[in-house]
Design a protein around this motif. Structure first.
Motif, PDB file in Angstrom:
ATOM      1  N   UNK A 167       0.798  -1.234   0.000  1.00  0.00           N
ATOM      2  CA  UNK A 167       0.000   0.000   0.000  1.00  0.00           C
ATOM      3  C   UNK A 167       0.830   1.284   0.000  1.00  0.00           C
ATOM      4  N   UNK A 168       2.058   1.224   0.545  1.00  0.00           N
ATOM      5  CA  UNK A 168       2.889   2.425   0.615  1.00  0.00           C
ATOM      6  C   UNK A 168       3.942   2.471  -0.482  1.00  0.00           C
ATOM      7  N   UNK A 169       3.762   1.714  -1.564  1.00  0.00           N
ATOM      8  CA  UNK A 169       4.745   1.676  -2.652  1.00  0.00           C
ATOM      9  C   UNK A 169       4.997   3.065  -3.234  1.00  0.00           C
ATOM     10  N   UNK A 170       4.013   3.958  -3.150  1.00  0.00           N
ATOM     11  CA  UNK A 170       4.191   5.317  -3.665  1.00  0.00           C
ATOM     12  C   UNK A 170       5.188   6.141  -2.879  1.00  0.00           C
ATOM     13  N   UNK A 171       5.574   5.654  -1.694  1.00  0.00           N
ATOM     14  CA  UNK A 171       6.551   6.358  -0.863  1.00  0.00           C
ATOM     15  C   UNK A 171       7.969   5.887  -1.132  1.00  0.00           C
ATOM     16  N   UNK A 172       8.141   5.113  -2.205  1.00  0.00           N
ATOM     17  CA  UNK A 172       9.462   4.603  -2.573  1.00  0.00           C
ATOM     18  C   UNK A 172       9.843   5.112  -3.963  1.00  0.00           C
ATOM     19  N   UNK A 173      11.151   5.148  -4.225  1.00  0.00           N
ATOM     20  CA  UNK A 173      11.636   5.561  -5.549  1.00  0.00           C
ATOM     21  C   UNK A 173      12.603   4.519  -6.092  1.00  0.00           C
ATOM     22  N   UNK A 174      12.461   4.237  -7.375  1.00  0.00           N
ATOM     23  CA  UNK A 174      13.326   3.278  -8.070  1.00  0.00           C
ATOM     24  C   UNK A 174      14.751   3.814  -8.176  1.00  0.00           C
ATOM     25  N   UNK A 175      15.729   2.933  -7.909  1.00  0.00           N
ATOM     26  CA  UNK A 175      17.141   3.286  -7.986  1.00  0.00           C
ATOM     27  C   UNK A 175      17.776   2.465  -9.107  1.00  0.00           C
ATOM     28  N   UNK A 176      17.908   3.085 -10.265  1.00  0.00           N
ATOM     29  CA  UNK A 176      18.389   2.358 -11.444  1.00  0.00           C
ATOM     30  C   UNK A 176      19.812   1.848 -11.266  1.00  0.00           C
ATOM     31  N   UNK A 177      20.692   2.673 -10.686  1.00  0.00           N
ATOM     32  CA  UNK A 177      22.098   2.277 -10.602  1.00  0.00           C
ATOM     33  C   UNK A 177      22.329   1.145  -9.612  1.00  0.00           C
ATOM     34  N   UNK A 178      21.429   0.966  -8.649  1.00  0.00           N
ATOM     35  CA  UNK A 178      21.576  -0.107  -7.669  1.00  0.00           C
ATOM     36  C   UNK A 178      20.854  -1.377  -8.090  1.00  0.00           C
ATOM     37  N   UNK A 179      20.110  -1.313  -9.191  1.00  0.00           N
ATOM     38  CA  UNK A 179      19.293  -2.437  -9.631  1.00  0.00           C
ATOM     39  C   UNK A 179      20.033  -3.294 -10.657  1.00  0.00           C
ATOM     40  N   UNK A 180      19.470  -4.471 -10.886  1.00  0.00           N
ATOM     41  CA  UNK A 180      20.015  -5.378 -11.900  1.00  0.00           C
ATOM     42  C   UNK A 180      18.851  -5.892 -12.747  1.00  0.00           C
ATOM     43  N   UNK A 181      19.153  -6.780 -13.675  1.00  0.00           N
ATOM     44  CA  UNK A 181      18.107  -7.303 -14.554  1.00  0.00           C
ATOM     45  C   UNK A 181      17.084  -8.128 -13.781  1.00  0.00           C
ATOM     46  N   UNK A 182      17.517  -8.744 -12.689  1.00  0.00           N
ATOM     47  CA  UNK A 182      16.638  -9.644 -11.940  1.00  0.00           C
ATOM     48  C   UNK A 182      16.053  -9.020 -10.674  1.00  0.00           C
ATOM     49  N   UNK A 195      11.607  -8.625  -7.185  1.00  0.00           N
ATOM     50  CA  UNK A 195      12.290  -9.681  -7.923  1.00  0.00           C
ATOM     51  C   UNK A 195      11.558  -9.957  -9.236  1.00  0.00           C
ATOM     52  N   UNK A 196      12.338 -10.028 -10.292  1.00  0.00           N
ATOM     53  CA  UNK A 196      11.815 -10.090 -11.650  1.00  0.00           C
ATOM     54  C   UNK A 196      12.180 -11.422 -12.301  1.00  0.00           C
ATOM     55  N   UNK A 197      11.212 -12.045 -12.952  1.00  0.00           N
ATOM     56  CA  UNK A 197      11.463 -13.279 -13.689  1.00  0.00           C
ATOM     57  C   UNK A 197      10.557 -13.309 -14.913  1.00  0.00           C
ATOM     58  N   UNK A 198      11.150 -13.600 -16.066  1.00  0.00           N
ATOM     59  CA  UNK A 198      10.389 -13.658 -17.320  1.00  0.00           C
ATOM     60  C   UNK A 198       9.580 -12.380 -17.548  1.00  0.00           C
ATOM     61  N   UNK A 199      10.220 -11.248 -17.294  1.00  0.00           N
ATOM     62  CA  UNK A 199       9.637  -9.923 -17.519  1.00  0.00           C
ATOM     63  C   UNK A 199       8.416  -9.657 -16.633  1.00  0.00           C
ATOM     64  N   UNK A 200       8.350 -10.353 -15.501  1.00  0.00           N
ATOM     65  CA  UNK A 200       7.281 -10.130 -14.541  1.00  0.00           C
ATOM     66  C   UNK A 200       7.879  -9.954 -13.142  1.00  0.00           C
ATOM     67  N   UNK A 201       7.360  -8.970 -12.403  1.00  0.00           N
ATOM     68  CA  UNK A 201       7.729  -8.830 -10.995  1.00  0.00           C
ATOM     69  C   UNK A 201       6.889  -9.846 -10.232  1.00  0.00           C
ATOM     70  N   UNK A 202       7.565 -10.787  -9.557  1.00  0.00           N
ATOM     71  CA  UNK A 202       6.840 -11.907  -8.953  1.00  0.00           C
ATOM     72  C   UNK A 202       6.871 -11.900  -7.420  1.00  0.00           C
ATOM     73  N   UNK A 203       7.832 -11.185  -6.815  1.00  0.00           N
ATOM     74  CA  UNK A 203       7.930 -11.192  -5.360  1.00  0.00           C
ATOM     75  C   UNK A 203       8.676  -9.952  -4.891  1.00  0.00           C
ATOM     76  N   UNK A 204       8.663  -9.722  -3.590  1.00  0.00           N
ATOM     77  CA  UNK A 204       9.364  -8.570  -3.030  1.00  0.00           C
ATOM     78  C   UNK A 204       9.952  -8.917  -1.663  1.00  0.00           C
TER      79      UNK A 204
END
Length: 249
Positions: A111-126, A148-157
């Protein structure tokens, strides 16, 4: 020999050569301009150190110097904290680049995902890494929500939920400019041949298990092309390199 045809071939060859040389010159000038992006904001001795140590700055150097307070945060006692949790419905991983759509898709699970920001440089393909925001704007580095990403889908966190507070005794202070923080790094800490690819202002706090409130101060994050990161505390100017877990003054 058909001298007319030979003459035309030579003319076309010279034209082609000029086009190739012209493109190469334009490309060299563009790379040179990129490698010196915003260095006019740096002092002369810093620019000299850059030349001597063959250091390049490819990131835009922010000019903002807001007044920010130190904060405190604590880890919330949540049964799901730190655990890998599957999403009820997998989400298209492309939504990570459209924050509004990502928030809509994950709001049932987070529910609070809007309070987070994506960090491209710290991320990877998966694994996509996001940081909680202080005042809805400044990322709290080192505290992570991982998707966590698999087969172009976010499946878990996975995340450790936190609660942010503002101690009354901590008054807002003007943060050190990015150019001064970077100048200190270039002159005293960065190794030869370093390439600075990202500069961002946020908060940095120590990460360890505790039920108490942990302090966090404004800090500039500097990412290198090598993947190494440096933080410069925005009030004291202390330099922190998490890769070596050593604080320098």
């Amino acid at each position: 020999m058909d001298w007319g045809r030979a003459k035309n071939v030579l003319i076309y060859a010279f034209l082609l050569l000029n086009l190739v040389l012209g493109y190469q010159l334009w490309n060299d000038l563009r790379e040179q301009a990129d490698s010196n992006l915003d260095i006019t904001a740096l002092e002369n001795n810093t620019q000299q150190a850059m030349d001597e140590k063959n250091i390049r700055v490819l990131a835009k150097i922010p000019t903002e110097t807001p007044e920010l307070p130190k904060i405190a945060y604590r880890f919330v006692d949540d049964t799901q904290t730190g655990k890998l949790t599957d999403l009820s419905v997998p989400v298209d991983s492309r939504l990570i680049f459209t924050p509004r759509d990502l928030t809509a898709a994950l709001k049932d699970n987070l529910p609070d995902i809007g309070d987070y920001r994506y960090d491209e440089v710290a991320s990877s393909a998966d694994v996509f890494v996001l940081h909680p925001l202080v005042d809805g704007k400044w990322p709290l580095f080192k505290i992570e929500l991982k998707l966590f990403n698999s087969n172009q889908k976010i499946i878990s966190y996975q995340r450790r939920a936190i609660e942010i507070s503002y101690p009354e005794e901590e008054k807002p202070q003007r943060v050190l400019s990015a150019s001064k923080a970077l100048g200190n790094l270039i002159e005293n800490f960065l190794p030869e041949g370093s390439v600075v690819t990202e500069v961002e202002l946020g908060y940095y706090g120590e990460v360890f298990d505790s039920d108490a409130h942990l302090p966090a101060a404004p800090a500039w994050r500097f990412m290198l092309e090598s993947g190494k990161e440096y933080y410069v505390q925005g009030i004291s100017g202390d330099v922190i390199s998490p890769n070596t877990e050593k604080t320098k003054e």
